[in-house]
Design a protein around this motif. Structure first.
Motif, short mmCIF file in Angstrom:
data_model
loop_
_atom_site.label_atom_id
_atom_site.label_comp_id
_atom_site.label_asym_id
_atom_site.label_seq_id
_atom_site.Cartn_x
_atom_site.Cartn_y
_atom_site.Cartn_z
N ALA A 1 0.84 -1.20 0.00
CA ALA A 1 0.00 0.00 0.00
C ALA A 1 0.87 1.24 0.00
O ALA A 1 1.62 1.48 0.95
CB ALA A 1 -0.91 -0.02 1.22
N VAL B 1 0.33 -6.13 -5.62
CA VAL B 1 0.93 -4.84 -6.00
C VAL B 1 0.01 -4.15 -7.00
O VAL B 1 -0.54 -4.80 -7.90
CB VAL B 1 2.33 -5.08 -6.63
N PRO C 1 -1.19 -0.96 -9.84
CA PRO C 1 -0.68 -0.50 -11.14
C PRO C 1 0.14 0.79 -10.99
O PRO C 1 0.19 1.35 -9.89
CB PRO C 1 -1.96 -0.23 -11.92
N GLU C 2 0.72 1.26 -12.07
CA GLU C 2 1.52 2.49 -12.01
C GLU C 2 0.70 3.66 -11.49
O GLU C 2 1.23 4.56 -10.85
CB GLU C 2 2.13 2.82 -13.39
N GLY C 3 -0.59 3.65 -11.75
CA GLY C 3 -1.46 4.74 -11.27
C GLY C 3 -1.83 4.57 -9.80
O GLY C 3 -2.50 5.43 -9.21
N PHE D 1 -3.47 2.24 -6.39
CA PHE D 1 -4.82 1.78 -6.09
C PHE D 1 -5.74 2.99 -5.93
O PHE D 1 -5.32 4.05 -5.48
CB PHE D 1 -4.83 0.98 -4.78
N VAL E 1 0.95 -3.46 3.91
CA VAL E 1 2.36 -3.29 4.27
C VAL E 1 2.99 -2.16 3.47
O VAL E 1 2.59 -1.85 2.34
CB VAL E 1 3.19 -4.60 4.04
N GLY E 2 4.01 -1.54 4.08
CA GLY E 2 4.75 -0.47 3.43
C GLY E 2 6.15 -0.92 3.09
O GLY E 2 6.72 -1.80 3.75
N LEU E 3 6.69 -0.31 2.03
CA LEU E 3 8.04 -0.66 1.55
C LEU E 3 8.98 0.54 1.66
O LEU E 3 9.92 0.65 0.88
CB LEU E 3 7.96 -1.14 0.10
N GLY E 4 8.71 1.41 2.60
CA GLY E 4 9.59 2.57 2.79
C GLY E 4 8.97 3.85 2.26
O GLY E 4 7.85 3.84 1.72
N ILE F 1 8.12 6.19 -3.43
CA ILE F 1 7.13 5.54 -4.29
C ILE F 1 7.89 4.71 -5.31
O ILE F 1 8.65 5.23 -6.13
CB ILE F 1 6.26 6.59 -5.03
N ARG G 1 8.26 1.97 -8.49
CA ARG G 1 7.54 1.47 -9.66
C ARG G 1 6.95 0.13 -9.27
O ARG G 1 7.47 -0.58 -8.40
CB ARG G 1 8.51 1.27 -10.85
N ALA H 1 8.38 -2.62 -6.65
CA ALA H 1 7.63 -2.94 -5.42
C ALA H 1 7.41 -4.45 -5.32
O ALA H 1 7.60 -5.06 -4.26
CB ALA H 1 6.29 -2.21 -5.42
N1 SAH Z 1 1.09 6.41 -8.86
C1 SAH Z 1 0.99 6.05 -7.48
C2 SAH Z 1 2.05 5.03 -7.10
C3 SAH Z 1 1.84 3.66 -7.67
S1 SAH Z 1 3.23 2.69 -7.43
C4 SAH Z 1 1.20 7.29 -6.64
O1 SAH Z 1 1.80 8.23 -7.15
O2 SAH Z 1 0.81 7.26 -5.48
C5 SAH Z 1 2.66 1.10 -7.93
C6 SAH Z 1 2.40 0.13 -6.81
O3 SAH Z 1 3.61 -0.21 -6.16
C7 SAH Z 1 1.50 0.62 -5.71
O4 SAH Z 1 0.12 0.48 -6.01
C8 SAH Z 1 1.90 -0.27 -4.54
O5 SAH Z 1 1.26 -1.53 -4.62
C9 SAH Z 1 3.39 -0.45 -4.78
N2 SAH Z 1 4.20 0.53 -4.03
C10 SAH Z 1 4.97 1.52 -4.53
N3 SAH Z 1 5.63 2.17 -3.55
C11 SAH Z 1 5.27 1.59 -2.39
C12 SAH Z 1 5.64 1.81 -1.00
N4 SAH Z 1 6.47 2.75 -0.65
N5 SAH Z 1 5.07 0.98 -0.08
C13 SAH Z 1 4.22 -0.01 -0.44
N6 SAH Z 1 3.84 -0.24 -1.72
C14 SAH Z 1 4.36 0.53 -2.68
#
Ligand code: SAH
Length: 262
Positions: A172, A202, A204-206, A208, A225-228, A231, A233, A237
């Motif tokens: 997320a 995971v 899409p680029e846009g 959730f 869960v968070g990955l840091g 943002i 790609r 992710a």
């Molecule tokens: N365009 C969106 C980012 C989408 S990134 C925006 O600007 O907010 C594509 C996917 O990668 C996300 O939907 C998520 O599932 C994952 N993702 C990217 N960065 C993430 C992070 N820091 N923590 C968790 N999931 C991440």
């Protein structure tokens, strides 16, 4: 310097039954690959696996233009089941989606599930190409299985049919989320082989849509869960989450077979 233990460097995934003395027929494309790309000749050894009965050494007994025949000799490795980890991902464009199939295979996923979400921009997915990428990666990375590549489904359908005993880690990029390592660590207390069934989702680029995240948060089998703080790609992710899961709950503690230095 000592050299690695010798083994057949050519590995091929086949659907055929494998066992001592079995004959395996390869089609013209693969015969061409053996003859002209690998420059093998009759008598060469090749490793075969079918995802069911481990890896077998086979000998090329006939190598023609239209077909190749291999005779199976001895079993080199027994079958091992990899970790029970799925990857559900929103389709993205050509290059990165191929990269997901290849790298997720190397990282040991059991199943790849393309999922269309509200903001999924890519609608045409070449499942056959994803399967081919997965096979090639499995051959190269010495897996004993090839991940299943399912046809694409909508997120709604995926969630409606979700097996509730499989934990779904929602990557997320927005809203509340536990750092992935913190979410997984408590489960590492369970003995290996008894850590349950898992999946990573995971977007899409846009990203959730708000409504999708809200709905996902309410489901009992979902852990956001968070990955840091950056943002990532979608492909980054997916691979980062898979690598974390493997390191903490999966087979990250094992070493590659056939790679011991004397
Ligand atoms: N365009 C969106 C980012 C989408 S990134 C925006 O600007 O907010 C594509 C996917 O990668 C996300 O939907 C998520 O599932 C994952 N993702 C990217 N960065 C993430 C992070 N820091 N923590 C968790 N999931 C991440």
């Amino acid at each position: 310097m000592a050299s690695p233990t010798q083994h057949s460097s050519t590995r091929l995934y086949v659907d055929a039954e494998l066992g001592r003395g079995a004959e395996v027929m390869l089609d013209a494309d693969r015969a061409h690959y053996l003859r002209h790309v690998l420059r093998l000749e009759a008598g060469a050894t090749v490793a075969l696996f079918n995802g069911r009965v481990g890896e077998w050494q086979a000998r090329v007994t006939d190598l023609g233009k239209k077909r190749a025949v291999l005779t199976v000799e001895t079993q080199a490795r027994p079958q091992e089941d990899g970790p029970d980890l799925w990857l559900a991902f929103a389709p993205i464009k050509h290059g990165p989606i191929d990269l997901i199939a290849e790298k997720a295979t190397e990282l040991g996923v059991a199943l790849l599930q393309p999922v269309t979400t509200q903001r999924t921009a890519v609608t045409r997915i070449n499942i056959a190409r994803l399967r081919a990428n997965a096979i090639e990666a499995a051959q190269q990375c010495e897996r004993l299985s090839v991940p299943i590549v399912r046809d694409a489904v909508t997120l709604d359908k995926l969630l409606a049919e979700w097996p509730h005993d499989r934990c779904l880690l929602l990557c997320a990029e927005a809203g509340s989320a536990t750092p992935i390592a913190d979410a997984l660590q408590p489960h590492a207390q369970a003995p290996r082989g008894n850590r349950g069934a898992w999946a990573i989702l995971v977007g899409p680029e846009g990203g959730f849509a708000r409504a999708e995240l809200d709905a996902l948060h309410k489901l009992p089998f979902v852990t956001p869960v968070g990955l840091g703080p950056r943002i990532l790609r979608a492909d980054t992710a997916a691979l980062a989450a898979l690598a974390c899961w493997q390191a903490i709950l999966g087979d990250g503690q094992q070493r590659p077979p056939h790679r011991s230095f004397a």
